[in-house]
Write a protein that holds these residues in place. Sequence first.
Motif, PDB file in Angstrom:
ATOM      1  N   LEU A 187     -15.335  13.245 -29.879  1.00  0.00           N
ATOM      2  CA  LEU A 187     -16.662  12.620 -29.890  1.00  0.00           C
ATOM      3  C   LEU A 187     -17.145  12.379 -31.315  1.00  0.00           C
ATOM      4  O   LEU A 187     -17.743  11.333 -31.602  1.00  0.00           O
ATOM      5  N   PHE A 188     -16.887  13.335 -32.218  1.00  0.00           N
ATOM      6  CA  PHE A 188     -17.292  13.157 -33.618  1.00  0.00           C
ATOM      7  C   PHE A 188     -16.535  11.992 -34.244  1.00  0.00           C
ATOM      8  O   PHE A 188     -17.110  11.214 -35.011  1.00  0.00           O
ATOM      9  N   GLN A 189     -15.236  11.894 -33.935  1.00  0.00           N
ATOM     10  CA  GLN A 189     -14.427  10.823 -34.505  1.00  0.00           C
ATOM     11  C   GLN A 189     -14.921   9.458 -34.058  1.00  0.00           C
ATOM     12  O   GLN A 189     -14.829   8.471 -34.801  1.00  0.00           O
ATOM     13  N   PHE A 190     -15.472   9.387 -32.863  1.00  0.00           N
ATOM     14  CA  PHE A 190     -16.038   8.136 -32.359  1.00  0.00           C
ATOM     15  C   PHE A 190     -17.405   7.835 -32.976  1.00  0.00           C
ATOM     16  O   PHE A 190     -17.971   6.768 -32.738  1.00  0.00           O
ATOM     17  N   GLY A 191     -17.951   8.776 -33.734  1.00  0.00           N
ATOM     18  CA  GLY A 191     -19.257   8.564 -34.352  1.00  0.00           C
ATOM     19  C   GLY A 191     -20.431   8.941 -33.482  1.00  0.00           C
ATOM     20  O   GLY A 191     -21.549   8.453 -33.694  1.00  0.00           O
ATOM     21  N   TYR A 192     -20.223   9.859 -32.508  1.00  0.00           N
ATOM     22  CA  TYR A 192     -21.275  10.179 -31.546  1.00  0.00           C
ATOM     23  C   TYR A 192     -22.053  11.449 -31.876  1.00  0.00           C
ATOM     24  O   TYR A 192     -22.881  11.884 -31.073  1.00  0.00           O
ATOM     25  N   ARG A 236     -18.788   7.188 -41.222  1.00  0.00           N
ATOM     26  CA  ARG A 236     -19.090   8.228 -42.198  1.00  0.00           C
ATOM     27  C   ARG A 236     -20.465   7.997 -42.837  1.00  0.00           C
ATOM     28  O   ARG A 236     -21.236   8.940 -43.030  1.00  0.00           O
ATOM     29  N   ASN A 237     -20.765   6.748 -43.151  1.00  0.00           N
ATOM     30  CA  ASN A 237     -22.058   6.456 -43.777  1.00  0.00           C
ATOM     31  C   ASN A 237     -23.207   6.680 -42.800  1.00  0.00           C
ATOM     32  O   ASN A 237     -24.264   7.210 -43.177  1.00  0.00           O
ATOM     33  N   ASN A 238     -23.026   6.286 -41.535  1.00  0.00           N
ATOM     34  CA  ASN A 238     -24.061   6.540 -40.524  1.00  0.00           C
ATOM     35  C   ASN A 238     -24.305   8.033 -40.359  1.00  0.00           C
ATOM     36  O   ASN A 238     -25.453   8.478 -40.230  1.00  0.00           O
ATOM     37  N   LEU A 239     -23.206   8.802 -40.345  1.00  0.00           N
ATOM     38  CA  LEU A 239     -23.339  10.257 -40.223  1.00  0.00           C
ATOM     39  C   LEU A 239     -24.050  10.834 -41.442  1.00  0.00           C
ATOM     40  O   LEU A 239     -24.918  11.710 -41.303  1.00  0.00           O
ATOM     41  N   GLY A 241     -26.268   9.396 -43.395  1.00  0.00           N
ATOM     42  CA  GLY A 241     -27.688   9.099 -43.312  1.00  0.00           C
ATOM     43  C   GLY A 241     -28.410   9.959 -42.300  1.00  0.00           C
ATOM     44  O   GLY A 241     -29.528  10.438 -42.546  1.00  0.00           O
ATOM     45  N   PHE A 242     -27.769  10.191 -41.163  1.00  0.00           N
ATOM     46  CA  PHE A 242     -28.390  11.018 -40.124  1.00  0.00           C
ATOM     47  C   PHE A 242     -28.523  12.462 -40.591  1.00  0.00           C
ATOM     48  O   PHE A 242     -29.570  13.095 -40.403  1.00  0.00           O
ATOM     49  N   LEU A 243     -27.456  12.995 -41.188  1.00  0.00           N
ATOM     50  CA  LEU A 243     -27.502  14.383 -41.652  1.00  0.00           C
ATOM     51  C   LEU A 243     -28.514  14.564 -42.777  1.00  0.00           C
ATOM     52  O   LEU A 243     -29.176  15.610 -42.871  1.00  0.00           O
ATOM     53  N   ALA A 244     -28.652  13.552 -43.649  1.00  0.00           N
ATOM     54  CA  ALA A 244     -29.646  13.638 -44.713  1.00  0.00           C
ATOM     55  C   ALA A 244     -31.054  13.713 -44.130  1.00  0.00           C
ATOM     56  O   ALA A 244     -31.893  14.493 -44.600  1.00  0.00           O
ATOM     57  N   SER A 245     -31.323  12.919 -43.102  1.00  0.00           N
ATOM     58  CA  SER A 245     -32.636  12.962 -42.452  1.00  0.00           C
ATOM     59  C   SER A 245     -32.869  14.314 -41.790  1.00  0.00           C
ATOM     60  O   SER A 245     -33.969  14.878 -41.871  1.00  0.00           O
TER      61      SER A 245
END
Length: 484
Positions: A187-192, A236-239, A241-245
């Motif tokens: 699921l993580f590899q899919f970006g979920y 990776r970039n989406n993750l 940004g989400f983790l930074a928030s």
Amino acid sequence: PSIWTPLYELWGSVTRAQSAGTDLDSQQTRLVLSLAKFTRNLVADVPLNQKNAFPLEPQIRQLIYLLTAWTTDNNESTFATTRMLTQTLSNLVTGNQELLDQFWSVHMEIPEEQSVLIRLLGLSDLRTVLSVLVLVMNCVHASSERGHTLVTTSIGIRVCVSILDRLEGQEDETKVFELGYAVFSELFQFGYFPELYKRTSIDDEPVSPTQTVLLKLLDSFLNSVPTPFRDQDDHRNNLAGFLASAFLLQAEHAQQAIQQATGELSPSQNVATDVRGGGGTPTGAASCALDGRLPGVWVAFVLLSTCLSSILLAEHEDCSGVCTDPGGVTSSHVCHDTISTSRTRAGSGFIEELLESLRLLHNFLPRINFGKVRSSPEGREGVPDHAADAADFPYLKRDLVRLLGILCHNCRAIQDRVRLCGGIPVVLNLCAIDDRNPYLREYALFALRNLLHNNSENQAVVNTFQADKHVGPDVVVRDILGAK
């Protein structure tokens, strides 16, 4: 003659008997067990047999539902039968994409109270739990569509939470943990991850126990080999940004809790931490007891910082060799820019919030040095006679200053931001041994080196403190300044 007609009739007979409320005696139990074993072996890796046997799926599911009722959950006599039925379901669809799609669609749409996946994951028999984890893994493996269904439907989220509940407290080397981790790695590899994290939140709670387990799994995933998200820069970039928030949200909760407990003034009223250790930050009267949710927030804070550090280091590794000027102080890394430009809901920047958290932590958690009390700038003392535990928030300062050191590496803009918000004294204050934070001094010196590299303004700030002998590790800091 075809075997399928008598097989359908036999399955129908045992299902009707069980559905009618007839308890299975030992002979009937052996019949169901033998029938499930025969069917399991008949369909294993044979697409034609899987297709012919798939009409039996509702009956197998019904038997599992009846055998996993709360009245029979602890009945060991049903464990073997339930486990064999689960393995039959798994073999019925594994490797057959058409049947996997049909099976997954049905099980993600049925009412929650009828979901056999949730029931099986809640059983006390670990061997049966292993069987259902294999089934779930086979369903989501290499299928972004089925993975998306798992993280976006109410049944799917309940299945995920049930798996996470099983993983919490499991030893990393157990088969249950390995299979559960494998499911979430897909699921993580899919970006979920962002969708999972949002859907496992609890109202009015800064972080839920389920989210904490998710962060632990993500931390392991990001440190796996080979490095995840290669050739998947968008994920990776989406993750990032989400983790930074999420990091900024936890920082906000933590800062408010510390300020309320200690009577600390808000950042707008504070002055920068003074490395002299005398004229500390102004304080008021403590307004309330320490927020009981703070330990959970700090655990999430540490995990978020290590995840962000892993993303930044992986990106740097992928981009190594791109920059042709080794003496340059610019950064073109996308994730780096995404993280460093993130802002809180009030508009405060990521770097500024990171430094404010470090400043508050330095005052709130005085360092301990080999059993000797070391006062904070406000005269508070550490407790030297006990080992650091969760209540001491170990590793917090270390991991936060490590993240800062990575962010300011070869980036003039961040070097300047740290100086302008009074962050250099904060880093200098961390250049000392702290038993709560192993290797804090080394990471702080690494961050200091990156802050001073090719930046004469930052070097001048440190020289000011050096001239007044305000900094403890004088020799090391002089070495850093001498290595311009």
